[in-house]
Design a protein around this motif. Structure first.
Motif, PDB file in Angstrom:
ATOM      1  N   PRO A 224       0.841  -1.269   0.074  1.00  0.00           N
ATOM      2  CA  PRO A 224       0.236   0.137  -0.332  1.00  0.00           C
ATOM      3  C   PRO A 224       0.318   1.544   0.578  1.00  0.00           C
ATOM      4  O   PRO A 224       1.826   1.353   0.443  1.00  0.00           O
ATOM      5  CB  PRO A 224      -0.803  -0.190   1.259  1.00  0.00           C
ATOM      6  N   ARG A 225      -0.095   2.635  -0.903  1.00  0.00           N
ATOM      7  CA  ARG A 225       1.462   3.731  -0.188  1.00  0.00           C
ATOM      8  C   ARG A 225       1.132   3.894   1.384  1.00  0.00           C
ATOM      9  O   ARG A 225       0.916   3.975   1.914  1.00  0.00           O
ATOM     10  CB  ARG A 225      -0.173   4.768  -0.641  1.00  0.00           C
ATOM     11  N   GLU A 226       1.849   4.578   1.637  1.00  0.00           N
ATOM     12  CA  GLU A 226       2.553   5.601   2.399  1.00  0.00           C
ATOM     13  C   GLU A 226       1.142   6.096   3.504  1.00  0.00           C
ATOM     14  O   GLU A 226       1.570   6.136   4.875  1.00  0.00           O
ATOM     15  CB  GLU A 226       4.477   6.611   2.440  1.00  0.00           C
ATOM     16  N   ASP A 227       0.148   6.316   2.998  1.00  0.00           N
ATOM     17  CA  ASP A 227      -0.956   7.609   3.496  1.00  0.00           C
ATOM     18  C   ASP A 227      -1.402   6.342   4.349  1.00  0.00           C
ATOM     19  O   ASP A 227      -2.175   6.678   5.521  1.00  0.00           O
ATOM     20  CB  ASP A 227      -1.642   7.701   2.599  1.00  0.00           C
ATOM     21  N   TRP A 228      -1.852   5.123   3.704  1.00  0.00           N
ATOM     22  CA  TRP A 228      -2.388   4.164   4.560  1.00  0.00           C
ATOM     23  C   TRP A 228      -1.439   3.814   5.887  1.00  0.00           C
ATOM     24  O   TRP A 228      -2.181   3.149   6.178  1.00  0.00           O
ATOM     25  CB  TRP A 228      -2.568   3.025   3.387  1.00  0.00           C
ATOM     26  N   GLU A 229      -0.404   3.428   5.377  1.00  0.00           N
ATOM     27  CA  GLU A 229       0.181   2.646   6.148  1.00  0.00           C
ATOM     28  C   GLU A 229       0.493   3.924   7.379  1.00  0.00           C
ATOM     29  O   GLU A 229       0.482   2.999   8.986  1.00  0.00           O
ATOM     30  CB  GLU A 229       1.811   2.666   6.036  1.00  0.00           C
ATOM     31  N   LEU A 230       0.540   5.424   7.347  1.00  0.00           N
ATOM     32  CA  LEU A 230       0.251   6.360   8.737  1.00  0.00           C
ATOM     33  C   LEU A 230      -0.383   5.825   9.423  1.00  0.00           C
ATOM     34  O   LEU A 230      -0.324   5.345  10.672  1.00  0.00           O
ATOM     35  CB  LEU A 230       0.815   7.533   8.170  1.00  0.00           C
ATOM     36  N   VAL A 231      -2.001   6.095   8.650  1.00  0.00           N
ATOM     37  CA  VAL A 231      -3.196   6.004   9.370  1.00  0.00           C
ATOM     38  C   VAL A 231      -3.218   4.554  10.244  1.00  0.00           C
ATOM     39  O   VAL A 231      -3.406   5.143  11.280  1.00  0.00           O
ATOM     40  CB  VAL A 231      -3.880   6.227   8.286  1.00  0.00           C
ATOM     41  N   HIS A 232      -3.057   3.468   8.996  1.00  0.00           N
ATOM     42  CA  HIS A 232      -2.897   2.239  10.234  1.00  0.00           C
ATOM     43  C   HIS A 232      -2.260   2.268  11.127  1.00  0.00           C
ATOM     44  O   HIS A 232      -2.730   1.913  12.041  1.00  0.00           O
ATOM     45  CB  HIS A 232      -3.096   0.882   8.750  1.00  0.00           C
ATOM     46  N   ARG A 233      -0.946   2.467  10.775  1.00  0.00           N
ATOM     47  CA  ARG A 233      -0.295   2.529  12.468  1.00  0.00           C
ATOM     48  C   ARG A 233      -0.047   3.288  13.603  1.00  0.00           C
ATOM     49  O   ARG A 233      -0.250   2.902  15.075  1.00  0.00           O
ATOM     50  CB  ARG A 233       1.393   2.247  12.200  1.00  0.00           C
ATOM     51  N   TYR A 234      -0.378   4.312  12.528  1.00  0.00           N
ATOM     52  CA  TYR A 234      -0.991   5.426  14.344  1.00  0.00           C
ATOM     53  C   TYR A 234      -2.612   4.528  14.384  1.00  0.00           C
ATOM     54  O   TYR A 234      -2.575   5.457  16.075  1.00  0.00           O
ATOM     55  CB  TYR A 234      -1.475   6.703  13.545  1.00  0.00           C
ATOM     56  N   SER A 235      -3.016   4.429  14.120  1.00  0.00           N
ATOM     57  CA  SER A 235      -4.404   4.061  14.662  1.00  0.00           C
ATOM     58  C   SER A 235      -4.411   2.552  15.852  1.00  0.00           C
ATOM     59  O   SER A 235      -5.472   2.608  16.668  1.00  0.00           O
ATOM     60  CB  SER A 235      -5.340   3.818  13.809  1.00  0.00           C
ATOM     61  N   ARG A 236      -3.075   1.948  15.626  1.00  0.00           N
ATOM     62  CA  ARG A 236      -3.271   0.550  16.644  1.00  0.00           C
ATOM     63  C   ARG A 236      -2.891   1.272  17.904  1.00  0.00           C
ATOM     64  O   ARG A 236      -3.565   0.963  18.808  1.00  0.00           O
ATOM     65  CB  ARG A 236      -1.700   0.154  16.419  1.00  0.00           C
ATOM     66  N   GLY A 237      -2.444   2.263  18.291  1.00  0.00           N
ATOM     67  CA  GLY A 237      -2.570   2.863  19.764  1.00  0.00           C
ATOM     68  C   GLY A 237      -2.888   4.119  19.835  1.00  0.00           C
ATOM     69  O   GLY A 237      -3.102   4.804  20.586  1.00  0.00           O
ATOM     70  N   HIS A 238      -3.596   5.148  18.752  1.00  0.00           N
ATOM     71  CA  HIS A 238      -4.370   6.089  19.044  1.00  0.00           C
ATOM     72  C   HIS A 238      -5.977   6.083  18.507  1.00  0.00           C
ATOM     73  O   HIS A 238      -6.100   5.524  17.855  1.00  0.00           O
ATOM     74  CB  HIS A 238      -3.674   7.644  18.526  1.00  0.00           C
ATOM     75  N   ARG A 239      -6.955   6.698  18.938  1.00  0.00           N
ATOM     76  CA  ARG A 239      -7.980   6.697  18.316  1.00  0.00           C
ATOM     77  C   ARG A 239      -7.921   7.780  17.103  1.00  0.00           C
ATOM     78  O   ARG A 239      -7.667   8.790  17.665  1.00  0.00           O
ATOM     79  CB  ARG A 239      -9.084   6.961  19.360  1.00  0.00           C
ATOM     80  N   VAL A 240      -8.745   7.271  16.629  1.00  0.00           N
ATOM     81  CA  VAL A 240      -9.161   7.941  14.653  1.00  0.00           C
ATOM     82  C   VAL A 240     -10.555   7.370  14.906  1.00  0.00           C
ATOM     83  O   VAL A 240     -11.451   6.713  14.251  1.00  0.00           O
ATOM     84  CB  VAL A 240      -8.231   6.969  13.605  1.00  0.00           C
ATOM     85  N   CYS A 241     -11.252   9.026  13.925  1.00  0.00           N
ATOM     86  CA  CYS A 241     -12.633   9.060  13.520  1.00  0.00           C
ATOM     87  C   CYS A 241     -12.431   9.534  12.631  1.00  0.00           C
ATOM     88  O   CYS A 241     -11.344  10.520  11.825  1.00  0.00           O
ATOM     89  CB  CYS A 241     -13.582  10.091  14.683  1.00  0.00           C
ATOM     90  N   HIS A 242     -13.930   9.392  11.966  1.00  0.00           N
ATOM     91  CA  HIS A 242     -14.205   9.977  10.415  1.00  0.00           C
ATOM     92  C   HIS A 242     -15.042  10.880  11.079  1.00  0.00           C
ATOM     93  O   HIS A 242     -16.104  11.293  11.214  1.00  0.00           O
ATOM     94  CB  HIS A 242     -14.910   8.727   8.739  1.00  0.00           C
ATOM     95  N   VAL A 243     -14.568  12.233   9.981  1.00  0.00           N
ATOM     96  CA  VAL A 243     -15.046  13.567   9.558  1.00  0.00           C
ATOM     97  C   VAL A 243     -16.278  13.502   8.691  1.00  0.00           C
ATOM     98  O   VAL A 243     -15.688  13.584   7.150  1.00  0.00           O
ATOM     99  CB  VAL A 243     -14.727  14.525   9.792  1.00  0.00           C
ATOM    100  N   PRO A 244     -17.683  13.384   8.195  1.00  0.00           N
ATOM    101  CA  PRO A 244     -18.311  12.616   7.262  1.00  0.00           C
ATOM    102  C   PRO A 244     -18.427  13.844   6.025  1.00  0.00           C
ATOM    103  O   PRO A 244     -19.747  14.217   5.923  1.00  0.00           O
ATOM    104  CB  PRO A 244     -19.579  12.011   7.526  1.00  0.00           C
ATOM    105  N   HIS A 245     -17.568  14.667   6.286  1.00  0.00           N
ATOM    106  CA  HIS A 245     -17.824  15.950   5.237  1.00  0.00           C
ATOM    107  C   HIS A 245     -16.655  16.458   4.819  1.00  0.00           C
ATOM    108  O   HIS A 245     -15.309  16.711   4.934  1.00  0.00           O
ATOM    109  CB  HIS A 245     -18.177  17.527   6.314  1.00  0.00           C
TER     110      HIS A 245
END
Length: 263
Positions: A224-245
């Motif tokens: 995958p691209r580095e964008d995916w890698e960052l968010v997927h790894r960051y979410s391992r120990g941090h809560r990530v949410c989506h803003v549907p706007h």
């Protein structure tokens, strides 16, 4: 026989997700490039930091990586500086091609690496390391933000009990300016192991030690691209949410390393 031979791979994909398996393969095969690029990243950060009195600081640091797109870069910078959130520093990091003329704004800082790396993660990491802020946001030189991008992200991040990172919806635009669609997928880490719907142009996150990009040298064929890698790894120990706007105008650029999302 072929089906039998592929059975273990299919079981692994089902258990862990194909994107996770591909990234594990990347880390094994491309590790030597990451070690060299980490040394280069550190040397460049020190060199560039020595040329400034102190690190630019604000509530949000926006990092814009660029390489030979002067007109598009100026548009991206204007969209970053035009945010309703004013407590922001924008750092442009050029990947060794030389800087173009940019708007005169005290919140804008621009630096150029000594040589071209061709690795977006390294360029963005330099920008992260050169700044001080509570939050970090990312914008590529061929994309644009709506004026309320940071405002909407911070409203969620700064709320009581808020997450550590958020990503907004993407309005995907074709080169002729017509709208292709809007990508808006709620965060699900298990789903993210199988579908690529994460992009850092829409991502705003709390600054932590884990907020850094992969340094692997990813050609267009490497997924995958580095964008995916960052968010997927960051979410391992941090809560990530989506803003549907939709707050990002994302150019589906055939000349760039864009992602063919499955979302």
């Amino acid at each position: 026989m072929r089906r039998i031979a592929r059975a273990p791979w299919e079981l692994l994909k089902r258990a862990f997700g194909w994107l996770v398996l591909f990234e594990l393969r990347n880390k094994v095969l491309l590790a030597p490039t990451a070690l060299r690029l980490r040394r280069l990243e550190t040397a460049e950060t020190r060199r560039l930091a020595a040329g400034t009195a102190e690190a630019p600081a604000a509530l949000v640091a926006t990092v814009i990586a660029t390489h030979r797109r002067p007109d598009q870069l100026r548009a991206a910078v204007r969209s970053a500086l035009g945010q309703t959130v004013r407590d922001q520093v924008v750092v442009v990091v050029d990947d060794g091609a030389g800087l173009t003329e940019l708007p005169d704004d005290p919140r804008l800082f621009a630096v150029s690496l000594a040589r071209n790396t061709g690795v977006a993660g390294v360029v963005r990491n330099v920008g992260i390391r050169l700044t001080r802020s509570r939050y970090v946001a990312f914008l590529d030189d061929d994309n644009l933000w709506e004026p309320d991008h940071l405002e909407r992200a911070l409203a969620v991040l700064e709320a009581p009990g808020g997450p550590d990172g958020v990503y907004t919806a993407l309005r995907r635009v074709l080169p002729d300016g017509t709208e292709r669609d809007v990508l808006s997928v709620p965060f699900d880490r298990r789903r993210a192991a199988r579908e690529s719907f994460l992009d850092t142009n829409a991502f705003v996150a709390r600054r932590t030690r884990g907020l850094r990009f992969s340094r692997l040298r990813r050609t267009p064929e490497v997924l995958p691209r580095e964008d995916w890698e960052l968010v997927h790894r960051y979410s391992r120990g941090h809560r990530v949410c989506h803003v549907p706007h939709a707050t990002v105008r994302y150019l589906v650029n055939p000349e760039s390393f864009y992602t063919t999302w499955s979302g």
